[in-house]
Design a protein around this motif. Structure first.
Motif: not given
Length: 126
Positions: A64-70
């Motif tokens: 979720g964090f990786i997707l949010s950052i992307a």
């Protein structure tokens, strides 16, 4: 569909394939270890279930964090492109304020050259 495949670079395809292979190998290894472990102890399997649940929860948070950052990075890039387009438009409008016609022509030519270079930058695949 071909343009979508061409849009994604080779490193992304290699990353996707390597992640798929690693996850598949991990699932296969986990299945074989679980079959060997299942014969042993039920208390240990309950503890393993708790650890598995916690690990999957942390993995979900990480994804979720990786997707949010992307998504945030993509939005920032789109905003930067929009601001650059607005700045180029303002520069074209301000060339009309130059007193000398030769300076206006030279400034517009430089802006056209810059615009061509920026378009060429975004047309390149890598």
């Amino acid at each position: 569909m071909d343009s979508f495949i061409d849009f994604i670079d080779m490193y992304s395809w290699a990353m996707l394939l390597s992640i798929f292979v690693i996850l598949g190998a991990s699932a296969f290894l986990g299945k074989h270890l679980w079959v060997r472990h299942k014969k042993r102890d039920t208390v240990l399997s309950e503890e393993l279930g708790i650890i598995l649940g916690a690990t999957l929860s942390l993995f979900g948070l990480l994804m979720g964090f990786i997707l949010s950052i992307a998504i945030d990075g993509y939005n920032n890039r789109i905003s930067a492109e929009e601001y650059e387009a607005i700045a180029i438009g303002n520069a074209f409008q301000r060339t009309t304020l130059l007193a000398n016609a030769s300076q206006q022509t030279q400034a517009q030519k430089l802006l056209h050259d810059y615009l061509d270079l920026r378009i060429q930058f975004f047309d390149t695949a890598d």
